[in-house]
Design a protein around this motif. Structure first.
Motif, mmCIF file in Angstrom:
data_model
loop_
_atom_site.group_PDB
_atom_site.id
_atom_site.type_symbol
_atom_site.label_atom_id
_atom_site.label_comp_id
_atom_site.label_asym_id
_atom_site.label_seq_id
_atom_site.Cartn_x
_atom_site.Cartn_y
_atom_site.Cartn_z
ATOM 1 N N PHE A 22 0.913 -1.273 0.161
ATOM 2 C CA PHE A 22 0.039 -0.053 -0.111
ATOM 3 C C PHE A 22 0.756 1.335 -0.113
ATOM 4 O O PHE A 22 2.268 1.235 0.186
ATOM 5 C CB PHE A 22 -1.052 -0.094 1.302
ATOM 6 C CG PHE A 22 -0.334 -0.088 2.415
ATOM 7 C CD1 PHE A 22 0.218 1.231 3.141
ATOM 8 C CD2 PHE A 22 0.300 -1.394 3.274
ATOM 9 C CE1 PHE A 22 0.945 1.031 4.511
ATOM 10 C CE2 PHE A 22 0.924 -1.459 4.174
ATOM 11 C CZ PHE A 22 1.119 -0.184 4.916
ATOM 12 N N SER A 23 0.092 2.359 -0.058
ATOM 13 C CA SER A 23 0.908 3.518 -0.083
ATOM 14 C C SER A 23 0.602 4.175 1.295
ATOM 15 O O SER A 23 -0.338 3.970 1.760
ATOM 16 C CB SER A 23 0.132 4.728 -1.008
ATOM 17 O OG SER A 23 0.475 4.125 -2.532
ATOM 18 N N LEU A 24 1.597 4.751 1.846
ATOM 19 C CA LEU A 24 1.639 5.327 3.320
ATOM 20 C C LEU A 24 0.670 6.527 3.355
ATOM 21 O O LEU A 24 0.381 7.333 2.330
ATOM 22 C CB LEU A 24 2.845 5.727 3.624
ATOM 23 C CG LEU A 24 3.874 4.999 4.030
ATOM 24 C CD1 LEU A 24 5.359 5.479 4.041
ATOM 25 C CD2 LEU A 24 3.618 3.743 5.033
ATOM 26 N N SER A 25 -0.124 6.609 4.429
ATOM 27 C CA SER A 25 -0.893 7.820 4.592
ATOM 28 C C SER A 25 -0.066 8.959 4.939
ATOM 29 O O SER A 25 1.372 8.591 5.276
ATOM 30 C CB SER A 25 -1.976 7.540 5.942
ATOM 31 O OG SER A 25 -2.830 6.503 5.742
ATOM 32 N N ALA A 26 -0.419 10.043 5.095
ATOM 33 C CA ALA A 26 0.311 11.303 5.243
ATOM 34 C C ALA A 26 0.996 11.112 6.672
ATOM 35 O O ALA A 26 2.144 11.530 6.880
ATOM 36 C CB ALA A 26 -0.549 12.570 4.818
ATOM 37 N N TYR A 27 0.017 10.716 7.737
ATOM 38 C CA TYR A 27 0.710 10.721 8.976
ATOM 39 C C TYR A 27 0.663 9.218 9.604
ATOM 40 O O TYR A 27 -0.428 8.793 9.548
ATOM 41 C CB TYR A 27 0.065 11.798 9.749
ATOM 42 C CG TYR A 27 0.307 13.160 9.550
ATOM 43 C CD1 TYR A 27 1.285 14.147 10.115
ATOM 44 C CD2 TYR A 27 -0.462 13.896 8.404
ATOM 45 C CE1 TYR A 27 1.602 15.098 9.662
ATOM 46 C CE2 TYR A 27 0.103 15.224 8.149
ATOM 47 C CZ TYR A 27 0.738 15.721 8.703
ATOM 48 O OH TYR A 27 1.178 17.112 8.475
ATOM 49 N N GLY A 68 4.710 9.804 2.761
ATOM 50 C CA GLY A 68 3.805 9.456 1.825
ATOM 51 C C GLY A 68 4.296 8.558 0.787
ATOM 52 O O GLY A 68 3.843 8.417 -0.514
ATOM 53 N N GLY A 69 5.262 7.549 1.167
ATOM 54 C CA GLY A 69 5.847 6.617 0.097
ATOM 55 C C GLY A 69 4.814 5.499 -0.228
ATOM 56 O O GLY A 69 3.966 5.257 0.172
ATOM 57 N N THR A 70 5.258 4.959 -1.441
ATOM 58 C CA THR A 70 4.227 3.812 -2.039
ATOM 59 C C THR A 70 5.186 2.382 -1.990
ATOM 60 O O THR A 70 6.464 2.341 -1.696
ATOM 61 C CB THR A 70 4.244 4.066 -3.353
ATOM 62 O OG1 THR A 70 5.405 4.352 -4.347
ATOM 63 C CG2 THR A 70 3.480 5.389 -3.319
ATOM 64 N N GLY A 71 4.255 1.338 -1.962
ATOM 65 C CA GLY A 71 4.851 0.133 -2.311
ATOM 66 C C GLY A 71 5.400 -0.447 -1.051
ATOM 67 O O GLY A 71 6.297 -1.132 -0.753
ATOM 68 N N VAL A 72 4.922 -0.088 0.172
ATOM 69 C CA VAL A 72 5.170 -0.558 1.658
ATOM 70 C C VAL A 72 4.139 -1.662 1.819
ATOM 71 O O VAL A 72 3.067 -1.753 1.695
ATOM 72 C CB VAL A 72 4.653 0.696 2.660
ATOM 73 C CG1 VAL A 72 5.271 0.101 3.960
ATOM 74 C CG2 VAL A 72 5.645 1.823 2.028
ATOM 75 N N ASN A 73 4.981 -2.761 2.732
ATOM 76 C CA ASN A 73 4.212 -3.742 3.212
ATOM 77 C C ASN A 73 4.717 -4.290 4.666
ATOM 78 O O ASN A 73 4.144 -5.259 5.277
ATOM 79 C CB ASN A 73 4.166 -4.821 2.180
ATOM 80 C CG ASN A 73 5.341 -5.486 1.596
ATOM 81 O OD1 ASN A 73 6.499 -5.246 2.332
ATOM 82 N ND2 ASN A 73 5.566 -5.461 0.236
#
Length: 327
Positions: free
Chosen positions: A156-161, A288-293
């Motif tokens: 997923f993509s990170l939420s802002a906070y 707000g990074g992407t591709g996190v698991n």
């Protein structure tokens, strides 16, 4: 025939030798020491070199006093040191009394069994698109420091906070082993001198060799028996030994935990870095990074110290004790 008769007379005179000397035809007495010098001349040099003192002359046969010594006890002359020599006709035994363990006779080492940690425990995650982090996601139980932990939400993509729990210190554990230092073990060297049968009554009546006391010795650390020997002067043994008790009070200390860091990853082995955020209990911007698991919780412990415990030292006799009681 006269010389042979004289020889027989002298021989018979020798047969009547009492403990004070030999009677002569002129009414005089030849002292024992003279007889030893003449008859046993070859032994004189050996007495001087090997024996601690000249034989003690004794004149009283065993009688009332020595016969009344309690069973299990035996007569001895006692010296409170090992510089006073036993008479040559007494049996010497060099022993010790009053063993003492000085401070520091037993110390403890210290080994860390489980390191303290600032990255173990329940970590709760909140998130939001603003700095309020009002949405609870879930709680992760981190049991291995630095473990690569799955968000259990795919990629997923990170939420802002994000907000993560600021973990407290998990104390470490240690083990401690006692180490004896025999250089800090001491005892008083003393000496006993067992009398020959001919001297038992004299010693029992209080006639002890110079620098010694008239005493009895018996098994165990016990009270003196009834009778003339009532002064318990020592409990003796062949030597001294040191025993260390189990170490107690071992501890591990460390600096208080500072804020940790949650690192974001894009794979299950946590090698593809995707950014990080403080784990300080605050709602912090993620970038707000992407591709996190997956994530890791990192917070190294500072100033770890293993504090050794203490061990009680016990000094004792290294052989079964014996009690010395003197007149």
């Amino acid at each position: 025939m006269l010389p042979r008769v004289c020889g027989l007379l002298l021989l018979c005179a020798a047969c009547s030798l009492d403990e004070s000397g030999i009677a002569t035809t002129d009414g005089g007495v030849i002292p024992d020491v003279m007889i030893q010098d003449v008859v046993v001349a070859p032994d004189v040099a050996q007495d001087v070199v090997d024996e601690p003192g000249p034989p003690l002359p004794c004149t009283t046969d065993a009688s009332v006093c020595s016969a009344a010594v309690p069973g299990g006890w035996s007569l001895t002359a006692f010296a409170p040191n090992q510089t006073t020599a036993c008479p040559a006709n007494f049996t010497q035994a060099d022993v010790v009394a009053s063993p003492v363990a000085a401070a520091g006779a037993c110390t403890c080492d210290c080994s860390v069994v489980n390191q303290p940690s600032c990255a173990l425990g329940n970590v709760t995650m909140h998130y939001a698109s603003n700095n309020q982090c009002g949405t609870l996601y879930m709680t992760f139980d981190i049991t291995t420091e630095g473990a690569c932990t799955d968000y259990n939400d795919g990629t997923f993509s990170l939420s802002a906070y994000h907000e993560y729990t600021d973990l407290a210190l998990t104390p470490g554990t240690c083990s401690s082993n006692a180490k004896p230092d025999t250089t800090k073990l001491s005892a008083t060297p003393v000496r006993t001198c067992a009398p020959p049968p001919a001297c038992a009554e004299d010693l029992c009546d209080g006639s002890a060799p110079s620098g010694m006391r008239s005493c009895i010795v018996g098994p165990g650390d016990v009270a003196c028996p009834a009778g003339p020997f009532t002064d318990k002067v020592a409990v003796i043994g062949a030597g001294a030994s040191l025993t260390c008790g189990a170490c107690a009070g071992c501890s591990v200390t460390a600096s208080p935990c500072g804020a940790g860091t949650v690192k974001f990853w894009g794979d299950s082995s946590c090698t593809m870095a995707k950014g990080s955020v403080p784990a300080d209990g605050n709602c912090d911007a993620t970038g707000g990074g992407t591709g996190v698991n997956h994530f890791t919780y990192v917070n190294p412990v500072q100033n770890v110290q293993c504090n050794a415990g203490t061990s009680a030292a016990t000094a004792s006799l290294s052989s079964p004790p014996q009690t010395v009681c003197c007149r």
